[in-house]
Write a protein that holds these residues in place. Structure first.
Motif, PDB file in Angstrom:
ATOM      1  N   SER A  17     -28.321   0.818  25.633  1.00 42.36           N
ATOM      2  CA  SER A  17     -28.972   0.047  24.793  1.00 42.36           C
ATOM      3  C   SER A  17     -28.685   0.224  24.011  1.00 42.36           C
ATOM      4  O   SER A  17     -28.470  -0.847  23.294  1.00 42.36           O
ATOM      5  CB  SER A  17     -30.331   0.459  24.019  1.00 42.36           C
ATOM      6  OG  SER A  17     -30.797   1.021  23.961  1.00 42.36           O
ATOM      7  N   GLN A  18     -27.749   0.925  23.470  1.00 41.23           N
ATOM      8  CA  GLN A  18     -26.585   0.514  21.810  1.00 41.23           C
ATOM      9  C   GLN A  18     -25.441  -0.352  22.276  1.00 41.23           C
ATOM     10  O   GLN A  18     -25.046  -0.787  20.937  1.00 41.23           O
ATOM     11  CB  GLN A  18     -25.988   2.520  21.751  1.00 41.23           C
ATOM     12  CG  GLN A  18     -26.638   3.764  21.729  1.00 41.23           C
ATOM     13  CD  GLN A  18     -25.801   4.676  21.336  1.00 41.23           C
ATOM     14  OE1 GLN A  18     -24.972   4.646  21.922  1.00 41.23           O
ATOM     15  NE2 GLN A  18     -26.957   5.523  20.586  1.00 41.23           N
ATOM     16  N   THR A  19     -24.570  -0.434  23.509  1.00 47.27           N
ATOM     17  CA  THR A  19     -24.138  -1.470  23.308  1.00 47.27           C
ATOM     18  C   THR A  19     -24.376  -2.331  23.669  1.00 47.27           C
ATOM     19  O   THR A  19     -23.832  -3.083  23.385  1.00 47.27           O
ATOM     20  CB  THR A  19     -23.286  -1.461  24.573  1.00 47.27           C
ATOM     21  OG1 THR A  19     -24.496  -1.113  25.512  1.00 47.27           O
ATOM     22  CG2 THR A  19     -22.837  -0.437  24.621  1.00 47.27           C
ATOM     23  N   LYS A  20     -26.131  -3.048  23.905  1.00 50.52           N
ATOM     24  CA  LYS A  20     -26.543  -4.276  23.933  1.00 50.52           C
ATOM     25  C   LYS A  20     -27.110  -4.302  22.489  1.00 50.52           C
ATOM     26  O   LYS A  20     -26.938  -5.507  22.314  1.00 50.52           O
ATOM     27  CB  LYS A  20     -27.954  -4.307  24.042  1.00 50.52           C
ATOM     28  CG  LYS A  20     -27.563  -3.604  26.082  1.00 50.52           C
ATOM     29  CD  LYS A  20     -28.635  -4.269  26.974  1.00 50.52           C
ATOM     30  CE  LYS A  20     -28.556  -4.531  27.941  1.00 50.52           C
ATOM     31  NZ  LYS A  20     -29.530  -5.109  29.396  1.00 50.52           N
ATOM     32  N   MET A  21     -27.431  -3.510  21.475  1.00 52.99           N
ATOM     33  CA  MET A  21     -27.347  -3.651  20.232  1.00 52.99           C
ATOM     34  C   MET A  21     -26.886  -4.611  19.177  1.00 52.99           C
ATOM     35  O   MET A  21     -26.941  -5.651  18.426  1.00 52.99           O
ATOM     36  CB  MET A  21     -27.677  -2.601  19.054  1.00 52.99           C
ATOM     37  CG  MET A  21     -29.055  -2.721  18.035  1.00 52.99           C
ATOM     38  SD  MET A  21     -29.696  -3.541  18.669  1.00 52.99           S
ATOM     39  CE  MET A  21     -30.734  -2.554  17.111  1.00 52.99           C
ATOM     40  N   PRO A  22     -25.340  -4.069  19.487  1.00 47.65           N
ATOM     41  CA  PRO A  22     -24.186  -5.138  18.317  1.00 47.65           C
ATOM     42  C   PRO A  22     -24.152  -6.736  19.193  1.00 47.65           C
ATOM     43  O   PRO A  22     -23.486  -6.944  18.265  1.00 47.65           O
ATOM     44  CB  PRO A  22     -23.004  -4.011  19.018  1.00 47.65           C
ATOM     45  CG  PRO A  22     -22.934  -3.205  19.517  1.00 47.65           C
ATOM     46  CD  PRO A  22     -24.769  -2.929  19.779  1.00 47.65           C
ATOM     47  N   ALA A  27     -25.249 -11.912  17.616  1.00 47.66           N
ATOM     48  CA  ALA A  27     -24.989 -13.133  17.228  1.00 47.66           C
ATOM     49  C   ALA A  27     -26.358 -13.361  16.410  1.00 47.66           C
ATOM     50  O   ALA A  27     -26.312 -14.227  16.510  1.00 47.66           O
ATOM     51  CB  ALA A  27     -26.747 -13.102  18.373  1.00 47.66           C
ATOM     52  N   ILE A  28     -26.428 -12.443  15.575  1.00 44.73           N
ATOM     53  CA  ILE A  28     -27.384 -13.571  14.288  1.00 44.73           C
ATOM     54  C   ILE A  28     -26.358 -13.066  13.195  1.00 44.73           C
ATOM     55  O   ILE A  28     -26.798 -14.311  12.844  1.00 44.73           O
ATOM     56  CB  ILE A  28     -28.509 -11.949  13.663  1.00 44.73           C
ATOM     57  CG1 ILE A  28     -29.500 -11.523  14.275  1.00 44.73           C
ATOM     58  CG2 ILE A  28     -28.988 -12.010  12.392  1.00 44.73           C
ATOM     59  CD1 ILE A  28     -30.931 -10.573  14.671  1.00 44.73           C
ATOM     60  N   SER A  29     -25.490 -12.669  13.760  1.00 42.37           N
ATOM     61  CA  SER A  29     -24.218 -13.234  12.272  1.00 42.37           C
ATOM     62  C   SER A  29     -23.555 -14.569  12.988  1.00 42.37           C
ATOM     63  O   SER A  29     -23.242 -15.442  12.132  1.00 42.37           O
ATOM     64  CB  SER A  29     -23.383 -11.558  12.638  1.00 42.37           C
ATOM     65  OG  SER A  29     -22.792 -11.531  13.884  1.00 42.37           O
ATOM     66  N   ASN A  30     -23.728 -14.848  14.439  1.00 44.97           N
ATOM     67  CA  ASN A  30     -23.095 -16.128  14.856  1.00 44.97           C
ATOM     68  C   ASN A  30     -24.407 -16.851  14.306  1.00 44.97           C
ATOM     69  O   ASN A  30     -23.774 -18.334  13.864  1.00 44.97           O
ATOM     70  CB  ASN A  30     -22.899 -16.156  16.108  1.00 44.97           C
ATOM     71  CG  ASN A  30     -21.763 -15.061  16.418  1.00 44.97           C
ATOM     72  OD1 ASN A  30     -20.704 -15.502  15.403  1.00 44.97           O
ATOM     73  ND2 ASN A  30     -21.493 -14.875  17.603  1.00 44.97           N
ATOM     74  N   PHE A  31     -25.344 -16.480  14.498  1.00 44.76           N
ATOM     75  CA  PHE A  31     -26.261 -18.206  13.591  1.00 44.76           C
ATOM     76  C   PHE A  31     -26.327 -18.117  12.778  1.00 44.76           C
ATOM     77  O   PHE A  31     -26.281 -19.333  12.068  1.00 44.76           O
ATOM     78  CB  PHE A  31     -27.579 -17.038  14.317  1.00 44.76           C
ATOM     79  CG  PHE A  31     -28.521 -18.454  13.983  1.00 44.76           C
ATOM     80  CD1 PHE A  31     -29.393 -19.732  14.416  1.00 44.76           C
ATOM     81  CD2 PHE A  31     -29.807 -17.702  12.628  1.00 44.76           C
ATOM     82  CE1 PHE A  31     -30.185 -20.068  14.233  1.00 44.76           C
ATOM     83  CE2 PHE A  31     -31.055 -18.719  12.478  1.00 44.76           C
ATOM     84  CZ  PHE A  31     -31.008 -19.805  12.972  1.00 44.76           C
ATOM     85  N   ALA A  32     -25.983 -16.851  11.650  1.00 43.35           N
ATOM     86  CA  ALA A  32     -25.506 -17.384  10.127  1.00 43.35           C
ATOM     87  C   ALA A  32     -24.649 -17.489   9.835  1.00 43.35           C
ATOM     88  O   ALA A  32     -24.702 -18.779   9.153  1.00 43.35           O
ATOM     89  CB  ALA A  32     -26.012 -15.765   9.337  1.00 43.35           C
ATOM     90  N   ALA A  33     -23.628 -17.835  10.559  1.00 42.75           N
ATOM     91  CA  ALA A  33     -22.590 -18.231  10.451  1.00 42.75           C
ATOM     92  C   ALA A  33     -22.554 -19.674  10.793  1.00 42.75           C
ATOM     93  O   ALA A  33     -22.149 -21.181  10.494  1.00 42.75           O
ATOM     94  CB  ALA A  33     -21.153 -17.943  11.059  1.00 42.75           C
TER      95      ALA A  33
END
Length: 121
Positions: A17-22, A27-33
């Motif tokens: 699950s650690q690789t899914k967290m980034p 995705a959140i940073s892309n959404f904010a951008a």
């Protein structure tokens, strides 16, 4: 972690699950951008509209000034033609009047001497 080799590529698959967290953070940073990009585009659009309005106003003022310049030039050329015509007629009348004046003065002097010369004889 499994490694799958297909031709020359090494593909790693992970069940952690650690690789899914980034990817969620990504995705959140892309959404904010994207949200910031939308607001920047909106600002640019509003700025472009105001710029177009000001450019239209500048073009209208420039066109009006050009029309006024041409009209003043036309009126000055018209008056130049009218004033030139009047000046030419004035000079022609002055030359004709001056010639008439000189002729009458010349005639009066000649008549006086001729008349006096005859009276004495």
């Amino acid at each position: 972690m499994q490694r799958i080799y297909k031709s020359h590529l090494c593909i790693e698959s992970s069940t952690n699950s650690q690789t899914k967290m980034p990817s969620v953070v990504n995705a959140i940073s892309n959404f904010a951008a994207s949200i910031v990009g939308i607001f920047v585009s909106l600002f640019n659009s509003v700025f472009a509209v105001f710029h177009a309005i000001f450019a239209l106003g500048a073009d209208i003022v420039n066109s009006v000034l050009t029309v006024v310049k041409h009209m003043v030039s036309m009126v000055l050329e018209l008056f130049q033609g009218v004033l030139g015509f009047i000046a030419a007629n004035f000079i022609a009348i002055a030359v004709i009047g001056g010639a008439y004046y000189l002729y009458t003065v010349y005639q009066s002097k000649n008549r006086g001497t001729i008349g006096k010369g005859r009276a004495r004889a």
